[in-house]
Design a protein around this motif. Structure first.
Motif, PDB file in Angstrom:
ATOM      1  N   VAL A  85      -3.779  -2.757   5.218  1.00  0.00           N
ATOM      2  CA  VAL A  85      -4.600  -1.659   4.683  1.00  0.00           C
ATOM      3  C   VAL A  85      -5.590  -2.125   3.616  1.00  0.00           C
ATOM      4  N   PRO A  86      -5.152  -2.833   2.569  1.00  0.00           N
ATOM      5  CA  PRO A  86      -6.144  -3.260   1.557  1.00  0.00           C
ATOM      6  C   PRO A  86      -7.200  -4.197   2.120  1.00  0.00           C
ATOM      7  N   VAL A  89      -9.774  -2.000   3.629  1.00  0.00           N
ATOM      8  CA  VAL A  89     -10.627  -1.406   2.597  1.00  0.00           C
ATOM      9  C   VAL A  89     -11.664  -2.414   2.114  1.00  0.00           C
ATOM     10  N   LEU A  90     -11.222  -3.658   1.898  1.00  0.00           N
ATOM     11  CA  LEU A  90     -12.161  -4.700   1.467  1.00  0.00           C
ATOM     12  C   LEU A  90     -13.199  -5.000   2.550  1.00  0.00           C
ATOM     13  N   GLY A 144      -7.232   1.119   7.038  1.00  0.00           N
ATOM     14  CA  GLY A 144      -7.939   1.021   5.772  1.00  0.00           C
ATOM     15  C   GLY A 144      -9.444   1.101   5.928  1.00  0.00           C
ATOM     16  N   LEU A 181      -1.441   5.691   2.497  1.00  0.00           N
ATOM     17  CA  LEU A 181      -2.104   4.672   1.692  1.00  0.00           C
ATOM     18  C   LEU A 181      -3.623   4.854   1.720  1.00  0.00           C
ATOM     19  N   SER A 182      -4.155   5.227   2.879  1.00  0.00           N
ATOM     20  CA  SER A 182      -5.586   5.495   2.982  1.00  0.00           C
ATOM     21  C   SER A 182      -5.975   6.685   2.106  1.00  0.00           C
ATOM     22  N   VAL A 185      -6.405   5.657  -1.398  1.00  0.00           N
ATOM     23  CA  VAL A 185      -7.707   5.011  -1.589  1.00  0.00           C
ATOM     24  C   VAL A 185      -8.789   6.062  -1.763  1.00  0.00           C
TER      25      VAL A 185
END
Length: 247
Positions: A85-86, A89-90, A144, A181-182, A185
């Motif tokens: 997930v992270p 996002v990145l 993500g 988790l999203s 964010v």
């Protein structure tokens, strides 16, 4: 807000809730078809993620025994997915989300279309821990980056010889946690304005009720019918996704 606004909001909530209760995924793909007509994309997607998580909890409770019977199976997907997930996002800073969505949508259409036309579905019954982990990781990255965490696990799980409860015991909690988790964010990004929160409060009861209707239908499906449903849903969801991105 007008009557039309709230009518579209609630119809989208019902459609998303029903398909989540029935198949364990698909809330965003169906609901966004309605919500994008009345609100900005960021608000619609942020709302869809929350509704997916909250409505999915009912389905996860339904198969809780299957989850606890095979915790290692779920972990093979989930743990790599959480790490993905992270990274997703990145990746947003260097990848085009639209290209990712078109790629995933194309895969869903090809997969769903091909196996919808076959009388028999593929059946993998041997353990595949490395493939499970890889699919979980890539799905976490997609979650993500685009909130499309459920596509690859659904395609893979529909080819396994698991019962419908065993399949759902992987898909439902995986999607719930990855999309949660999203949502965190999105929260840190400030996506949840008062307008979005208000719409969630209004639409949530309809989503939960519609999910119960979907769960009722799910209970009456046998294992083969549920696997076939997942394949058809892949084709339909991929078609919707491609249509939204291209049009």
């Amino acid at each position: 807000m007008s009557f039309e606004y709230y009518a579209i909001l609630l119809v989208g909530a019902a459609a998303g809730g029903f398909i989540n209760g029935l198949a364990g995924f698909g809330t965003a793909l169906l609901a966004l078809g309605f919500w994008l007509q009345i609100m900005p994309p960021i608000s619609a997607v942020s709302m869809a993620v929350v509704m997916s998580v909250l409505s999915g909890l009912q389905g996860a409770w339904l198969v809780r025994r299957a989850i606890f019977d095979q915790p290692k199976r779920l972990a093979r997907f989930l743990i790599p997915g959480i790490f993905g997930v992270p990274l997703g996002v990145l990746a947003l800073s260097s990848l085009d989300p639209q290209i990712l969505k078109l790629t995933v949508g194309g895969m869903m259409v090809l997969y769903g279309g091909f196996f919808s036309l076959r009388r028999t579905l593929p059946a993998f019954d041997r353990p595949t821990p490395l493939i499970d982990s890889l699919i979980g990781f890539v799905s976490g990255v997609l979650g993500g980056a685009t909130s499309l965490s459920g596509a690859l696990p659904t395609m893979w799980c529909s080819m396994r010889t698991w019962t419908k409860s065993e399949t759902r015991a992987v898909l439902q909690p995986f999607n719930i946690i990855i999309l949660f988790l999203s949502a965190l964010v999105f929260l840190f990004r400030g996506n949840y304005t008062w307008e979005v929160v208000k719409d969630i409060i209004i639409a949530l009861p309809i989503t939960l009720l519609a999910a119960q209707v979907g769960i009722h239908v799910f209970k009456h499906l046998n294992d083969t019918q549920f696997r076939r449903l997942l394949v058809v849903m892949m084709f339909a969801s991929g078609t919707i996704l491609l249509g939204k991105e291209l049009l």
